[in-house]
Design an enzyme around this catalytic site. Structure first.
Site, PDB file in Angstrom:
ATOM      1  N   PRO A 178       1.353  -2.567  -0.973  1.00  0.00           N
ATOM      2  CA  PRO A 178       1.374  -3.878  -1.536  1.00  0.00           C
ATOM      3  C   PRO A 178       2.401  -5.039  -0.913  1.00  0.00           C
ATOM      4  O   PRO A 178       3.333  -4.405  -0.495  1.00  0.00           O
ATOM      5  CB  PRO A 178       1.899  -3.570  -3.129  1.00  0.00           C
ATOM      6  CG  PRO A 178       2.409  -2.072  -2.757  1.00  0.00           C
ATOM      7  CD  PRO A 178       1.524  -1.675  -1.693  1.00  0.00           C
ATOM      8  N   ASN A 179       1.957  -5.986  -1.009  1.00  0.00           N
ATOM      9  CA  ASN A 179       2.787  -7.250  -0.464  1.00  0.00           C
ATOM     10  C   ASN A 179       2.615  -7.394   0.889  1.00  0.00           C
ATOM     11  O   ASN A 179       3.325  -8.485   1.725  1.00  0.00           O
ATOM     12  CB  ASN A 179       4.172  -7.316  -1.282  1.00  0.00           C
ATOM     13  CG  ASN A 179       4.343  -7.274  -2.640  1.00  0.00           C
ATOM     14  OD1 ASN A 179       3.337  -7.968  -3.267  1.00  0.00           O
ATOM     15  ND2 ASN A 179       4.984  -6.466  -3.343  1.00  0.00           N
TER      16      ASN A 179
ATOM     17  N   ARG B 166       7.439 -13.621   3.492  1.00  0.00           N
ATOM     18  CA  ARG B 166       8.593 -12.675   2.685  1.00  0.00           C
ATOM     19  C   ARG B 166       9.741 -12.733   3.648  1.00  0.00           C
ATOM     20  O   ARG B 166       9.911 -13.618   4.668  1.00  0.00           O
ATOM     21  CB  ARG B 166       8.122 -11.332   3.027  1.00  0.00           C
ATOM     22  CG  ARG B 166       6.919 -10.877   2.071  1.00  0.00           C
ATOM     23  CD  ARG B 166       6.638  -9.575   1.777  1.00  0.00           C
ATOM     24  NE  ARG B 166       7.639  -8.840   0.838  1.00  0.00           N
ATOM     25  CZ  ARG B 166       7.528  -7.594   0.822  1.00  0.00           C
ATOM     26  NH1 ARG B 166       6.755  -6.579   1.471  1.00  0.00           N
ATOM     27  NH2 ARG B 166       8.395  -6.993   0.170  1.00  0.00           N
TER      28      ARG B 166
ATOM     29  N   ASN C 299       2.314   2.144   6.031  1.00  0.00           N
ATOM     30  CA  ASN C 299       3.561   1.351   5.399  1.00  0.00           C
ATOM     31  C   ASN C 299       2.878   1.272   4.148  1.00  0.00           C
ATOM     32  O   ASN C 299       2.481   0.123   3.753  1.00  0.00           O
ATOM     33  CB  ASN C 299       3.616   0.349   6.239  1.00  0.00           C
ATOM     34  CG  ASN C 299       4.859  -0.571   5.685  1.00  0.00           C
ATOM     35  OD1 ASN C 299       5.260  -0.263   4.480  1.00  0.00           O
ATOM     36  ND2 ASN C 299       5.389  -1.364   6.292  1.00  0.00           N
TER      37      ASN C 299
ATOM     38  N   ALA D  67       6.110  -0.772  -1.491  1.00  0.00           N
ATOM     39  CA  ALA D  67       6.980  -0.219  -2.536  1.00  0.00           C
ATOM     40  C   ALA D  67       6.414   1.065  -3.115  1.00  0.00           C
ATOM     41  O   ALA D  67       7.105   1.860  -3.616  1.00  0.00           O
ATOM     42  CB  ALA D  67       6.812  -1.263  -3.633  1.00  0.00           C
TER      43      ALA D  67
ATOM     44  N   GLU E 187       5.097   7.425   9.019  1.00  0.00           N
ATOM     45  CA  GLU E 187       5.489   6.481   7.900  1.00  0.00           C
ATOM     46  C   GLU E 187       6.353   5.288   8.738  1.00  0.00           C
ATOM     47  O   GLU E 187       7.312   5.688   9.271  1.00  0.00           O
ATOM     48  CB  GLU E 187       6.375   7.127   7.103  1.00  0.00           C
ATOM     49  CG  GLU E 187       7.106   6.202   5.947  1.00  0.00           C
ATOM     50  CD  GLU E 187       8.193   6.984   5.272  1.00  0.00           C
ATOM     51  OE1 GLU E 187       8.822   6.185   4.412  1.00  0.00           O
ATOM     52  OE2 GLU E 187       8.241   8.203   4.870  1.00  0.00           O
TER      53      GLU E 187
END
Length: 145
Positions: free
Chosen positions: A11-12, A19, A75, A78, A99
């Site tokens: 998300p995002n 951002r 990635n 959140a 990761e």
């Protein structure tokens, strides 16, 4: 046939470029994905990209990758800090994954230092911006050499 590497964003991350640049840089997600595909080509890796803001879509996509990829760069955004279902799906992949976080999560808020996937990951990279993705591909390419 080149090893297939899934590039998975949570998300995002579709909002990269909007951002805070101090944490996430200035590249948009399409620009970042293009850069990662170029780095993959240089390493004889085929990169398969995916991003979603919806947990169920992420899970179903990862389930569909089982048996079809040789590694992954992940990635989870959140979801990294609390989403055990993402961990369970990544475990099903049964391939090495890295990761990656653009920002240095170890120097940010305490909740960002928690990762529910780190113990499954073959490697973890944070705070290197886009270069962290290149490092992740180097790590995976060496495993397939």
């Amino acid at each position: 046939m080149n090893p297939r590497v899934a590039l998975l964003h949570g998300p995002n991350l579709n909002m990269l470029g909007r951002r805070p640049a101090a944490h996430y840089g200035t590249l948009t997600l399409p620009q970042l994905e293009a850069q990662v595909r170029d780095w993959g080509t240089q390493r004889d890796l085929d990169i398969l990209t995916f991003q979603t803001n919806h947990e169920g879509a992420f899970l179903e996509h990862v389930h569909g990758l089982v048996g079809g990829v040789d590694g992954a760069v992940v990635n989870p955004g959140a979801w990294t800090h609390y989403q055990w279902s993402i961990r369970d799906a990544l475990e099903l992949l049964a391939v090495p994954f890295v990761e990656v976080h653009l920002s240095n999560v170890e120097q940010r808020e305490p909740h960002r230092r928690i990762s529910v996937i780190r113990d499954l990951a073959a490697h973890a990279i944070w705070g290197r911006g886009p270069e962290g993705y290149r490092d992740a591909l180097d790590f995976l390419a060496e495993r397939h050499a």
